[in-house]
Design a protein around this motif. Sequence first.
Motif, PDB file in Angstrom:
ATOM      1  N   VAL A 290      -1.123 -10.734   7.019  1.00 56.27           N
ATOM      2  CA  VAL A 290      -2.080  -9.638   7.150  1.00 56.27           C
ATOM      3  C   VAL A 290      -3.481 -10.217   7.005  1.00 56.27           C
ATOM      4  O   VAL A 290      -3.855 -10.695   5.928  1.00 56.27           O
ATOM      5  CB  VAL A 290      -1.832  -8.562   6.079  1.00 56.27           C
ATOM      6  N   ARG A 291      -4.245 -10.234   8.085  1.00 57.87           N
ATOM      7  CA  ARG A 291      -5.624 -10.713   8.042  1.00 57.87           C
ATOM      8  C   ARG A 291      -6.550  -9.553   7.671  1.00 57.87           C
ATOM      9  O   ARG A 291      -6.098  -8.447   7.388  1.00 57.87           O
ATOM     10  CB  ARG A 291      -6.029 -11.304   9.397  1.00 57.87           C
ATOM     11  N   GLU A 292      -7.864  -9.808   7.728  1.00 60.18           N
ATOM     12  CA  GLU A 292      -8.812  -8.749   7.407  1.00 60.18           C
ATOM     13  C   GLU A 292      -8.838  -7.682   8.493  1.00 60.18           C
ATOM     14  O   GLU A 292      -8.473  -7.928   9.635  1.00 60.18           O
ATOM     15  CB  GLU A 292     -10.224  -9.320   7.198  1.00 60.18           C
ATOM     16  N   ASN A 293      -9.271  -6.492   8.098  1.00 62.57           N
ATOM     17  CA  ASN A 293      -9.486  -5.362   9.000  1.00 62.57           C
ATOM     18  C   ASN A 293      -8.221  -4.793   9.624  1.00 62.57           C
ATOM     19  O   ASN A 293      -8.249  -4.251  10.740  1.00 62.57           O
ATOM     20  CB  ASN A 293     -10.489  -5.732  10.105  1.00 62.57           C
ATOM     21  N   CYS A 294      -7.107  -4.888   8.910  1.00 65.50           N
ATOM     22  CA  CYS A 294      -5.885  -4.187   9.327  1.00 65.50           C
ATOM     23  C   CYS A 294      -5.844  -2.824   8.644  1.00 65.50           C
ATOM     24  O   CYS A 294      -6.182  -2.700   7.465  1.00 65.50           O
ATOM     25  CB  CYS A 294      -4.638  -4.979   8.942  1.00 65.50           C
ATOM     26  N   ASP A 295      -5.440  -1.800   9.368  1.00 63.80           N
ATOM     27  CA  ASP A 295      -5.284  -0.472   8.767  1.00 63.80           C
ATOM     28  C   ASP A 295      -4.119  -0.485   7.785  1.00 63.80           C
ATOM     29  O   ASP A 295      -3.059  -1.057   8.061  1.00 63.80           O
ATOM     30  CB  ASP A 295      -5.042   0.578   9.844  1.00 63.80           C
ATOM     31  N   ILE A 296      -4.327   0.156   6.636  1.00 62.70           N
ATOM     32  CA  ILE A 296      -3.315   0.208   5.582  1.00 62.70           C
ATOM     33  C   ILE A 296      -2.825   1.641   5.420  1.00 62.70           C
ATOM     34  O   ILE A 296      -3.622   2.596   5.422  1.00 62.70           O
ATOM     35  CB  ILE A 296      -3.876  -0.308   4.245  1.00 62.70           C
ATOM     36  N   TYR A 297      -1.511   1.785   5.262  1.00 64.41           N
ATOM     37  CA  TYR A 297      -0.888   3.101   5.121  1.00 64.41           C
ATOM     38  C   TYR A 297      -0.057   3.156   3.837  1.00 64.41           C
ATOM     39  O   TYR A 297       0.518   2.148   3.415  1.00 64.41           O
ATOM     40  CB  TYR A 297       0.021   3.391   6.314  1.00 64.41           C
ATOM     41  N   ALA A 298      -0.006   4.332   3.230  1.00 65.93           N
ATOM     42  CA  ALA A 298       0.870   4.608   2.089  1.00 65.93           C
ATOM     43  C   ALA A 298       1.791   5.750   2.491  1.00 65.93           C
ATOM     44  O   ALA A 298       1.318   6.869   2.735  1.00 65.93           O
ATOM     45  CB  ALA A 298       0.057   4.986   0.853  1.00 65.93           C
ATOM     46  N   ASP A 299       3.083   5.450   2.619  1.00 66.86           N
ATOM     47  CA  ASP A 299       4.051   6.434   3.126  1.00 66.86           C
ATOM     48  C   ASP A 299       3.589   7.045   4.441  1.00 66.86           C
ATOM     49  O   ASP A 299       3.695   8.258   4.678  1.00 66.86           O
ATOM     50  CB  ASP A 299       4.306   7.539   2.090  1.00 66.86           C
ATOM     51  N   GLY A 300       3.006   6.211   5.301  1.00 69.48           N
ATOM     52  CA  GLY A 300       2.594   6.644   6.629  1.00 69.48           C
ATOM     53  C   GLY A 300       1.230   7.293   6.701  1.00 69.48           C
ATOM     54  O   GLY A 300       0.760   7.619   7.795  1.00 69.48           O
ATOM     55  N   VAL A 301       0.574   7.480   5.557  1.00 71.76           N
ATOM     56  CA  VAL A 301      -0.750   8.112   5.526  1.00 71.76           C
ATOM     57  C   VAL A 301      -1.819   7.029   5.422  1.00 71.76           C
ATOM     58  O   VAL A 301      -1.740   6.146   4.559  1.00 71.76           O
ATOM     59  CB  VAL A 301      -0.869   9.070   4.326  1.00 71.76           C
ATOM     60  N   PRO A 302      -2.837   7.036   6.295  1.00 71.91           N
ATOM     61  CA  PRO A 302      -3.887   6.010   6.218  1.00 71.91           C
ATOM     62  C   PRO A 302      -4.664   6.097   4.911  1.00 71.91           C
ATOM     63  O   PRO A 302      -5.116   7.171   4.524  1.00 71.91           O
ATOM     64  CB  PRO A 302      -4.783   6.295   7.421  1.00 71.91           C
ATOM     65  N   VAL A 303      -4.815   4.945   4.230  1.00 71.72           N
ATOM     66  CA  VAL A 303      -5.486   4.934   2.927  1.00 71.72           C
ATOM     67  C   VAL A 303      -6.581   3.877   2.818  1.00 71.72           C
ATOM     68  O   VAL A 303      -7.281   3.817   1.809  1.00 71.72           O
ATOM     69  CB  VAL A 303      -4.477   4.734   1.774  1.00 71.72           C
ATOM     70  N   GLY A 304      -6.748   3.025   3.842  1.00 72.35           N
ATOM     71  CA  GLY A 304      -7.787   2.010   3.748  1.00 72.35           C
ATOM     72  C   GLY A 304      -7.569   0.868   4.712  1.00 72.35           C
ATOM     73  O   GLY A 304      -6.880   1.012   5.732  1.00 72.35           O
ATOM     74  N   ARG A 305      -8.166  -0.285   4.382  1.00 76.61           N
ATOM     75  CA  ARG A 305      -8.079  -1.454   5.251  1.00 76.61           C
ATOM     76  C   ARG A 305      -7.933  -2.713   4.401  1.00 76.61           C
ATOM     77  O   ARG A 305      -8.289  -2.734   3.226  1.00 76.61           O
ATOM     78  CB  ARG A 305      -9.338  -1.577   6.129  1.00 76.61           C
ATOM     79  N   SER A 306      -7.429  -3.760   5.036  1.00 75.86           N
ATOM     80  CA  SER A 306      -7.392  -5.060   4.385  1.00 75.86           C
ATOM     81  C   SER A 306      -8.768  -5.706   4.510  1.00 75.86           C
ATOM     82  O   SER A 306      -9.470  -5.520   5.503  1.00 75.86           O
ATOM     83  CB  SER A 306      -6.331  -5.954   5.030  1.00 75.86           C
ATOM     84  N   THR A 307      -9.169  -6.456   3.485  1.00 74.43           N
ATOM     85  CA  THR A 307     -10.478  -7.106   3.497  1.00 74.43           C
ATOM     86  C   THR A 307     -10.371  -8.624   3.642  1.00 74.43           C
ATOM     87  O   THR A 307     -11.278  -9.264   4.168  1.00 74.43           O
ATOM     88  CB  THR A 307     -11.263  -6.768   2.223  1.00 74.43           C
ATOM     89  N   SER A 308      -9.286  -9.208   3.161  1.00 75.00           N
ATOM     90  CA  SER A 308      -9.000 -10.640   3.326  1.00 75.00           C
ATOM     91  C   SER A 308      -7.495 -10.820   3.305  1.00 75.00           C
ATOM     92  O   SER A 308      -6.787 -10.075   2.627  1.00 75.00           O
ATOM     93  CB  SER A 308      -9.597 -11.483   2.179  1.00 75.00           C
ATOM     94  N   GLY A 309      -7.001 -11.823   4.016  1.00 74.15           N
ATOM     95  CA  GLY A 309      -5.569 -12.090   3.990  1.00 74.15           C
ATOM     96  C   GLY A 309      -5.241 -13.434   4.590  1.00 74.15           C
ATOM     97  O   GLY A 309      -5.959 -13.945   5.459  1.00 74.15           O
ATOM     98  N   THR A 310      -4.146 -14.033   4.123  1.00 74.81           N
ATOM     99  CA  THR A 310      -3.730 -15.336   4.618  1.00 74.81           C
ATOM    100  C   THR A 310      -2.294 -15.598   4.178  1.00 74.81           C
ATOM    101  O   THR A 310      -1.682 -14.788   3.488  1.00 74.81           O
ATOM    102  CB  THR A 310      -4.646 -16.455   4.065  1.00 74.81           C
ATOM    103  N   HIS A 311      -1.770 -16.751   4.579  1.00 78.37           N
ATOM    104  CA  HIS A 311      -0.510 -17.234   4.028  1.00 78.37           C
ATOM    105  C   HIS A 311      -0.847 -18.070   2.806  1.00 78.37           C
ATOM    106  O   HIS A 311      -1.692 -18.965   2.880  1.00 78.37           O
ATOM    107  CB  HIS A 311       0.250 -18.084   5.043  1.00 78.37           C
ATOM    108  N   SER A 312      -0.232 -17.791   1.679  1.00 78.00           N
ATOM    109  CA  SER A 312      -0.483 -18.535   0.456  1.00 78.00           C
ATOM    110  C   SER A 312       0.362 -19.797   0.420  1.00 78.00           C
ATOM    111  O   SER A 312       1.592 -19.715   0.297  1.00 78.00           O
ATOM    112  CB  SER A 312      -0.164 -17.671  -0.772  1.00 78.00           C
TER     113      SER A 312
END
Length: 354
Positions: A290-312
């Motif tokens: 999951v990289r930055e600026n992906c839409d985030i959902y909680a039980d299918g409801v939009p709740v925000g966006r990712s700000t940073s992401g990578t493979h650890s």
Amino acid sequence: MLKRTALYDTHTALGGKMVEFAGYELPVQYSGILEEHRAVRTAAGIFDVSHMGEFFFEGEGAEAALNSLLSNDIRGMTDGRVRYSLLPNERGGAVDDVLVYRMNAEKFMVVVNGANVAKDEAHVRAHLSGCGFRNESEKVSQMAVQGPASEKIMERVTEGTLPRKYYTFTEDVSVGGHRVLISRTGYTGETGFEIYCKNACAAEIYAVILAAGKEYGLIPCGLGARDTLRLEAGMPLYGHELGEDIPVDEVGLDFAVKPEKGDFTGRDAVIAHVPEYERIGVKVVGRGIVRENCDIYADGVPVGRSTSGTHSPTLGCGIAMLRIKRGAEGALAADVRGRMIPLERTGLPFVGRR
């Protein structure tokens, strides 16, 4: 035209892959991001962070004047201490996040992000009164030595006593015969030191450290590893987790936001604001990044966006930081190009300081 640090020729001689960053040509990697990341986690790495800016506040009223610009309270700092703060705007967002170095009661150095030097200077000049101000960013080089072996390496090359406590510094030291300032802060989650020096001696100091660190596994590292390391350490990055339009009380840095200290730029906005979002950490369940600026959902409801992401590389899975609505409940998932990737909440940092 892109600027170059005093270490540009060093980077190219070492095979660094140069890219544009913050208006500079800087190495994104040398031997490879994964190898450089692991070196810092297990041994040590050296980074050129000379693109960072250095501001100086001087005079009898320096402490009070600087404190009026910052969200944190710098009163009570002693000489040789460093304190993290946000530099808020009138709306309560962050112009930048900074490190404040107290040199003495009438002299402070503030380290700012390289991409923000010009706008930070304009903001400071528009709001500052009561002390002198100098932007010395073009005259100062900065290197960071990070990793479990960093203290042993720095002990070998430093004449004088290294700072022993986190968020402290000393000016009474030299490396390779050159007077430097050495601090102990870090952006990787590992023990680490920053070396500030004049541009003219940067290449020689870098070479001295690199040679001394060879037997300890020290290698040159670039921007790529710096980003994966800081993300594992749960460190916010300006332009991702922080920004002009992101309220400073929604970024999980409440320790650095002190409305009770008295007046500062943006204080009224901070007090009046009711936090709606929060910053959290998540791990990817299964495969995927999951990289930055992906839409985030909680039980299918939009709740925000990712700000940073990578493979650890350390954890062997995808990790990300999210800006989501406070109190959002239910199973989290990220929309990555139409594919819903399950996420598991986790604490920050992902990889703790050791």
